[in-house]
Motif scaffolding. Structure first.
Motif, mmCIF file in Angstrom:
data_model
loop_
_atom_site.group_PDB
_atom_site.id
_atom_site.type_symbol
_atom_site.label_atom_id
_atom_site.label_comp_id
_atom_site.label_asym_id
_atom_site.label_seq_id
_atom_site.Cartn_x
_atom_site.Cartn_y
_atom_site.Cartn_z
ATOM 1 N N GLU A 77 0.825 -1.202 0.000
ATOM 2 C CA GLU A 77 0.000 0.000 0.000
ATOM 3 C C GLU A 77 0.864 1.260 0.000
ATOM 4 O O GLU A 77 0.388 2.354 -0.288
ATOM 5 N N LEU A 92 -0.260 7.103 7.414
ATOM 6 C CA LEU A 92 -1.514 6.397 7.757
ATOM 7 C C LEU A 92 -1.972 6.803 9.158
ATOM 8 O O LEU A 92 -1.214 6.680 10.125
ATOM 9 N N LYS A 93 -3.212 7.257 9.252
ATOM 10 C CA LYS A 93 -3.781 7.658 10.534
ATOM 11 C C LYS A 93 -4.352 6.400 11.192
ATOM 12 O O LYS A 93 -5.291 5.801 10.654
ATOM 13 N N TRP A 97 -9.494 3.669 15.298
ATOM 14 C CA TRP A 97 -9.432 2.467 14.448
ATOM 15 C C TRP A 97 -10.500 1.492 14.898
ATOM 16 O O TRP A 97 -10.727 1.336 16.113
ATOM 17 N N VAL A 167 -7.244 -1.767 5.337
ATOM 18 C CA VAL A 167 -7.886 -0.484 5.053
ATOM 19 C C VAL A 167 -7.541 0.001 3.630
ATOM 20 O O VAL A 167 -6.466 -0.289 3.112
ATOM 21 N N ARG A 169 -7.153 3.535 1.814
ATOM 22 C CA ARG A 169 -7.122 4.992 1.990
ATOM 23 C C ARG A 169 -6.080 5.601 1.052
ATOM 24 O O ARG A 169 -4.962 5.930 1.473
ATOM 25 N N GLU A 172 -3.874 8.416 2.067
ATOM 26 C CA GLU A 172 -2.805 8.195 3.042
ATOM 27 C C GLU A 172 -1.823 7.108 2.609
ATOM 28 O O GLU A 172 -0.735 6.993 3.173
ATOM 29 N N GLN A 176 -1.680 3.073 -3.211
ATOM 30 C CA GLN A 176 -3.062 2.830 -3.669
ATOM 31 C C GLN A 176 -3.528 3.901 -4.650
ATOM 32 O O GLN A 176 -4.685 3.904 -5.049
#
Ligand code: MTE
Length: 317
Positions: A77, A92-93, A97, A167, A169, A172, A176
């Motif tokens: 990713e 990545l946050k 979560w 995930v 995103r 982030e 991706q």
């Protein structure tokens, strides 16, 4: 040769008062995490100490240096180079979560990470991660049995497999977005239900005594030590109990190179290379790297071989 699981000498068990103090700390850290401050909301660099006890499931192998295990990573990713994850995964946050658990269960639920951790005790387990590319590491993971989470949602009798998703995103996760897409997102993995319920399969939230750095799959990733590393899916957001064998990212990409089972098996070559030996990360590189014989089921045969009794492991590789 079978990798010995180490009996825990009493000295290695965290003394109760230290353990309780650590739990208090963890309680504080979790409260802070709920407030979005620490530790899961912070970037990879701000890892926080975790409370855990030593597990009987550890191997007796010395751990790989932390600097290697946290800088030589696969996390597509963020890109395909081994250094991409440590360079870019900080974006990545990881707080807040939550994980949705659905499908063939009596009690489908979406749990926050704090909900997930409340009823479980964290343990440190030194497990070897053997990558299909031919390298391996021994990592002191901190986590809890996946079975503890699955039991909470009460799988139905019709559930035969467990599907996992990472995930998605793009904002982030640089891998991706853009024109060069390696895999079809989300990253997907799967286990048979009995594999998922095996006590060696854990969900990890930390390593080397601290919360998981983003590059290693924060805030929560699967670790299945008897399978190739790619089965150990990172940054999990969905777990679905299903009847049919689920699709998995690498199997979708190339079913001849990456079978669904992906048990470490020195007798089944990858189509492009042998799996008979491995190179330990941190143990020399290039032509001078020492090679070690690869063990069936990554050394966990005594514990897991019975899961595959009667199966042709050349066909179900
Ligand atoms: N999980 C996600 N979401 N994306 C990935 O690209 N790579 C896998 C696995 N989990 C991957 C993933 C592969 S190929 C390996 S070898 C291990 O993560 C590497 O784990 P590590 O970086 O913590 O050593």
């Amino acid at each position: 040769m079978i990798l010995k699981l180490k009996p825990i000498p009493s000295l290695e068990i965290t003394p109760r008062d230290v353990y309780l103090r650590r739990r208090e700390f963890l309680g504080g850290a979790l409260a802070a995490a709920v407030a979005g401050v620490l530790p899961w909301g912070a970037a990879a660099a701000a890892a926080a100490p975790l409370a855990f006890s030593k597990s009987v499931f550890s191997t007796d192998e010395p751990p790989t240096p932390k600097a290697d295990a946290t800088s030589y990573n696969n996390f597509y990713e963020f890109g395909t180079r081994k250094t991409d994850a440590s360079n870019y995964a900080g974006a990545l946050k990881t707080s807040p979560w939550s994980i949705t658990i659905d499908g063939l269960v009596s009690k489908p639920a979406t749990y926050t990470l704090e909900d997930i951790l409340k009823p479980v005790s964290l343990e440190e387990r030194i497990y070897r991660l053997r990558c299909v590319e031919g390298w391996s590491m021994a990592v002191p993971w901190i986590g809890f049995p996946l079975s503890a989470l699955l039991s909470r949602v009460e799988p139905l009798g019709s559930a035969k497999f467990v599907a996992f998703e990472t995930v998605v995103r793009p904002a982030e996760m640089r891998g991706q977005r853009g024109w060069f897409q390696t895999l079809d997102w989300p990253y997907r993995e799967g286990l048979r239900l009995d594999e998922a319920m095996h006590p060696l399969a854990i969900l990890a939230v930390g390593l080397y005594g601290e919360t998981l750095p983003n590059q290693n799959g924060a805030p929560v990733r699967l670790v299945v030590p008897w399978k190739y590393g790619f089965k150990s899916i990172k940054s999990v957001v969905r777990i679905s109990l299903v009847e049919k064998q689920p699709v998995t990212s690498w199997n979708m990409l190339d079913r001849d190179e990456y079978g669904f089972y992906s048990n470490v098996n020195p007798e089944v070559d990858h189509p492009r290379w042998s799996q008979k030996t491995e190179r330990r990360i941190g143990d020399g590189s290039g032509l001078f790297a020492r090679r070690h014989p690869t063990l069936p089921f990554n050394g966990y045969g005594e514990q897991v071989a019975n899961l595959y009794a009667g199966m042709d492991l050349m066909t179900y590789f």
